[in-house]
Motif scaffolding. Structure first.
Motif, PDB file in Angstrom:
ATOM      1  N   MET A   1      61.099 -15.735   9.945  1.00 39.66           N
ATOM      2  CA  MET A   1      61.838 -15.169  11.046  1.00 39.66           C
ATOM      3  C   MET A   1      62.313 -13.771  10.698  1.00 39.66           C
ATOM      4  SD  MET A   1      64.436 -17.564  12.982  1.00 39.66           S
ATOM      5  CE  MET A   1      64.340 -19.254  12.521  1.00 39.66           C
ATOM      6  N   LEU A   2      62.239 -12.902  11.674  1.00 42.08           N
ATOM      7  CA  LEU A   2      62.659 -11.526  11.472  1.00 42.08           C
ATOM      8  C   LEU A   2      64.106 -11.329  11.893  1.00 42.08           C
ATOM      9  CD1 LEU A   2      59.581  -9.660  12.988  1.00 42.08           C
ATOM     10  CD2 LEU A   2      59.990 -10.269  10.618  1.00 42.08           C
ATOM     11  N   LYS A   3      64.802 -10.479  11.175  1.00 40.17           N
ATOM     12  CA  LYS A   3      66.170 -10.128  11.558  1.00 40.17           C
ATOM     13  C   LYS A   3      66.145  -9.250  12.798  1.00 40.17           C
ATOM     14  CE  LYS A   3      67.983 -10.344   6.877  1.00 40.17           C
ATOM     15  NZ  LYS A   3      68.554  -9.578   5.763  1.00 40.17           N
ATOM     16  N   GLN A   4      65.130  -8.380  12.873  1.00 35.72           N
ATOM     17  CA  GLN A   4      64.994  -7.471  13.998  1.00 35.72           C
ATOM     18  C   GLN A   4      63.520  -7.155  14.187  1.00 35.72           C
ATOM     19  OE1 GLN A   4      67.406  -3.998  13.580  1.00 35.72           O
ATOM     20  NE2 GLN A   4      66.309  -2.867  15.134  1.00 35.72           N
ATOM     21  N   PHE A   5      63.091  -7.052  15.422  1.00 31.60           N
ATOM     22  CA  PHE A   5      61.689  -6.741  15.696  1.00 31.60           C
ATOM     23  C   PHE A   5      61.439  -5.279  15.365  1.00 31.60           C
ATOM     24  CE2 PHE A   5      57.909  -5.915  18.214  1.00 31.60           C
ATOM     25  CZ  PHE A   5      57.157  -7.041  17.929  1.00 31.60           C
ATOM     26  N   PRO A   6      60.354  -4.971  14.625  1.00 35.43           N
ATOM     27  CA  PRO A   6      60.063  -3.577  14.270  1.00 35.43           C
ATOM     28  C   PRO A   6      59.726  -2.737  15.501  1.00 35.43           C
ATOM     29  CG  PRO A   6      58.702  -5.103  13.012  1.00 35.43           C
ATOM     30  CD  PRO A   6      59.410  -5.903  14.050  1.00 35.43           C
ATOM     31  N   PRO A   7      59.968  -1.426  15.432  1.00 35.63           N
ATOM     32  CA  PRO A   7      59.700  -0.557  16.587  1.00 35.63           C
ATOM     33  C   PRO A   7      58.218  -0.299  16.831  1.00 35.63           C
ATOM     34  CG  PRO A   7      60.516   0.729  14.744  1.00 35.63           C
ATOM     35  CD  PRO A   7      60.603  -0.708  14.337  1.00 35.63           C
ATOM     36  N   THR A   8      57.362  -0.563  15.816  1.00 35.68           N
ATOM     37  CA  THR A   8      55.924  -0.355  15.994  1.00 35.68           C
ATOM     38  C   THR A   8      55.158  -1.613  15.615  1.00 35.68           C
ATOM     39  OG1 THR A   8      55.593   0.479  13.744  1.00 35.68           O
ATOM     40  CG2 THR A   8      56.080   2.117  15.447  1.00 35.68           C
ATOM     41  N   VAL A   9      54.008  -1.769  16.241  1.00 36.49           N
ATOM     42  CA  VAL A   9      53.057  -2.813  15.860  1.00 36.49           C
ATOM     43  C   VAL A   9      51.719  -2.127  15.631  1.00 36.49           C
ATOM     44  CG1 VAL A   9      54.228  -4.711  17.019  1.00 36.49           C
ATOM     45  CG2 VAL A   9      52.521  -3.392  18.266  1.00 36.49           C
ATOM     46  N   THR A  10      50.923  -2.680  14.732  1.00 35.17           N
ATOM     47  CA  THR A  10      49.674  -2.039  14.349  1.00 35.17           C
ATOM     48  C   THR A  10      48.483  -2.857  14.801  1.00 35.17           C
ATOM     49  OG1 THR A  10      50.747  -1.038  12.435  1.00 35.17           O
ATOM     50  CG2 THR A  10      48.344  -1.187  12.385  1.00 35.17           C
ATOM     51  N   TRP A  24      49.842  -6.425  14.183  1.00 30.03           N
ATOM     52  CA  TRP A  24      50.705  -6.676  13.031  1.00 30.03           C
ATOM     53  C   TRP A  24      52.044  -5.968  13.157  1.00 30.03           C
ATOM     54  CZ3 TRP A  24      49.402 -10.659  10.530  1.00 30.03           C
ATOM     55  CH2 TRP A  24      48.073 -10.973  10.278  1.00 30.03           C
ATOM     56  N   ALA A  25      53.098  -6.724  12.970  1.00 34.50           N
ATOM     57  CA  ALA A  25      54.435  -6.158  12.804  1.00 34.50           C
ATOM     58  C   ALA A  25      54.651  -6.134  11.298  1.00 34.50           C
ATOM     59  CB  ALA A  25      55.484  -7.020  13.500  1.00 34.50           C
ATOM     60  N   TYR A  26      54.621  -4.947  10.716  1.00 30.09           N
ATOM     61  CA  TYR A  26      54.808  -4.822   9.273  1.00 30.09           C
ATOM     62  C   TYR A  26      56.295  -4.777   8.975  1.00 30.09           C
ATOM     63  CZ  TYR A  26      49.860  -3.681   9.016  1.00 30.09           C
ATOM     64  OH  TYR A  26      48.493  -3.728   9.099  1.00 30.09           O
ATOM     65  N   VAL A  27      56.718  -5.601   8.041  1.00 30.51           N
ATOM     66  CA  VAL A  27      58.142  -5.693   7.700  1.00 30.51           C
ATOM     67  C   VAL A  27      58.296  -5.742   6.188  1.00 30.51           C
ATOM     68  CG1 VAL A  27      58.761  -6.854   9.850  1.00 30.51           C
ATOM     69  CG2 VAL A  27      58.137  -8.213   7.869  1.00 30.51           C
ATOM     70  N   GLU A  28      59.453  -5.343   5.742  1.00 34.45           N
ATOM     71  CA  GLU A  28      59.796  -5.453   4.331  1.00 34.45           C
ATOM     72  C   GLU A  28      60.414  -6.832   4.097  1.00 34.45           C
ATOM     73  OE1 GLU A  28      59.054  -3.053   1.959  1.00 34.45           O
ATOM     74  OE2 GLU A  28      57.926  -2.301   3.677  1.00 34.45           O
ATOM     75  N   ALA A  29      60.265  -7.351   2.900  1.00 35.37           N
ATOM     76  CA  ALA A  29      60.736  -8.700   2.577  1.00 35.37           C
ATOM     77  C   ALA A  29      62.210  -8.890   2.923  1.00 35.37           C
ATOM     78  CB  ALA A  29      60.490  -8.997   1.101  1.00 35.37           C
ATOM     79  N   GLU A  30      63.043  -7.880   2.660  1.00 36.25           N
ATOM     80  CA  GLU A  30      64.477  -8.048   2.909  1.00 36.25           C
ATOM     81  C   GLU A  30      64.835  -8.077   4.395  1.00 36.25           C
ATOM     82  OE1 GLU A  30      63.809  -3.642   2.344  1.00 36.25           O
ATOM     83  OE2 GLU A  30      63.340  -5.357   1.108  1.00 36.25           O
ATOM     84  N   SER A  31      63.907  -7.674   5.268  1.00 34.04           N
ATOM     85  CA  SER A  31      64.203  -7.724   6.697  1.00 34.04           C
ATOM     86  C   SER A  31      63.759  -9.035   7.337  1.00 34.04           C
ATOM     87  CB  SER A  31      63.608  -6.526   7.424  1.00 34.04           C
ATOM     88  OG  SER A  31      62.230  -6.486   7.262  1.00 34.04           O
ATOM     89  N   MET A  32      63.336  -9.976   6.504  1.00 35.74           N
ATOM     90  CA  MET A  32      62.998 -11.312   6.998  1.00 35.74           C
ATOM     91  C   MET A  32      64.128 -12.269   6.640  1.00 35.74           C
ATOM     92  SD  MET A  32      58.956 -11.610   6.077  1.00 35.74           S
ATOM     93  CE  MET A  32      58.672 -13.052   7.080  1.00 35.74           C
ATOM     94  N   MET A  33      64.541 -13.077   7.604  1.00 44.01           N
ATOM     95  CA  MET A  33      65.574 -14.073   7.339  1.00 44.01           C
ATOM     96  C   MET A  33      65.005 -15.200   6.500  1.00 44.01           C
ATOM     97  SD  MET A  33      67.773 -14.119  10.897  1.00 44.01           S
ATOM     98  CE  MET A  33      66.820 -15.404  11.578  1.00 44.01           C
ATOM     99  N   ALA A  34      63.742 -15.561   6.767  1.00 55.49           N
ATOM    100  CA  ALA A  34      63.088 -16.642   6.029  1.00 55.49           C
ATOM    101  C   ALA A  34      61.595 -16.579   6.274  1.00 55.49           C
ATOM    102  CB  ALA A  34      63.625 -17.996   6.489  1.00 55.49           C
ATOM    103  N   SER A  35      60.843 -17.080   5.333  1.00 54.04           N
ATOM    104  CA  SER A  35      59.399 -17.241   5.518  1.00 54.04           C
ATOM    105  C   SER A  35      59.162 -18.693   5.909  1.00 54.04           C
ATOM    106  CB  SER A  35      58.659 -16.945   4.212  1.00 54.04           C
ATOM    107  OG  SER A  35      58.810 -15.607   3.853  1.00 54.04           O
ATOM    108  N   PRO A  36      58.122 -18.956   6.685  1.00 54.63           N
ATOM    109  CA  PRO A  36      57.842 -20.345   7.039  1.00 54.63           C
ATOM    110  C   PRO A  36      57.591 -21.189   5.796  1.00 54.63           C
ATOM    111  CG  PRO A  36      56.504 -18.833   8.332  1.00 54.63           C
ATOM    112  CD  PRO A  36      57.179 -18.026   7.280  1.00 54.63           C
ATOM    113  N   ALA A  85      57.892  -9.650  26.610  1.00 55.08           N
ATOM    114  CA  ALA A  85      58.955  -8.671  26.869  1.00 55.08           C
ATOM    115  C   ALA A  85      59.407  -7.983  25.579  1.00 55.08           C
ATOM    116  CB  ALA A  85      60.142  -9.347  27.548  1.00 55.08           C
ATOM    117  N   VAL A  86      59.433  -8.711  24.482  1.00 60.33           N
ATOM    118  CA  VAL A  86      59.808  -8.135  23.193  1.00 60.33           C
ATOM    119  C   VAL A  86      58.699  -7.206  22.705  1.00 60.33           C
ATOM    120  CG1 VAL A  86      60.306  -8.664  20.772  1.00 60.33           C
ATOM    121  CG2 VAL A  86      61.260 -10.092  22.589  1.00 60.33           C
ATOM    122  N   LEU A  87      57.480  -7.654  22.819  1.00 65.29           N
ATOM    123  CA  LEU A  87      56.331  -6.864  22.380  1.00 65.29           C
ATOM    124  C   LEU A  87      56.174  -5.588  23.209  1.00 65.29           C
ATOM    125  CD1 LEU A  87      53.960  -6.710  20.449  1.00 65.29           C
ATOM    126  CD2 LEU A  87      52.673  -8.149  22.020  1.00 65.29           C
TER     127      LEU A  87
END
Length: 100
Positions: A1-10, A24-36, A85-87
């Motif tokens: 789960m992400l803490k916040q949706f990134p402003p760009t997708v690739t 792809w929403a590229y995120v840094e490990a610390e911006s994820m609340m948890a991995s599945p 809507a988020v995307l």
């Protein structure tokens, strides 16, 4: 789960991403609340290389990728799994992975 949706997708056009149809929403490990929980996914390493692609064991959707090198901080989350809507608020970036 992400803490916040990134402003760009690739959108990548490499053979794998094109076939998966992912953004792809590229995120840094610390911006994820948890991995599945890994027991909920199957993994695939394309050419046995640098990342493991995870898909849901229940529905088969590609969910994310994780680097094989624990020192690497970047992760990819399949943004197509988010509500439209988020995307819609994200800027789409094109990556020419087919030429590399």
């Amino acid at each position: 789960m992400l803490k916040q949706f990134p402003p760009t997708v690739t959108e990548c056009n490499c053979s794998l991403c094109r076939r998966y149809g992912v953004l792809w929403a590229y995120v840094e490990a610390e911006s994820m609340m948890a991995s599945p929980d890994e027991s909920l996914t199957d993994r695939y390493a394309w050419n046995g290389r640098h990342v493991d692609f995870h898909r849901c064991k229940r529905c088969g959707c590609l969910t994310h990728w994780m680097p094989r090198d624990a020192r690497r901080q970047s992760r990819g989350v399949n943004a197509r799994l988010f509500e439209p809507a988020v995307l819609a608020n994200a800027t789409r970036v094109f990556r020419d992975g087919a030429s590399k």
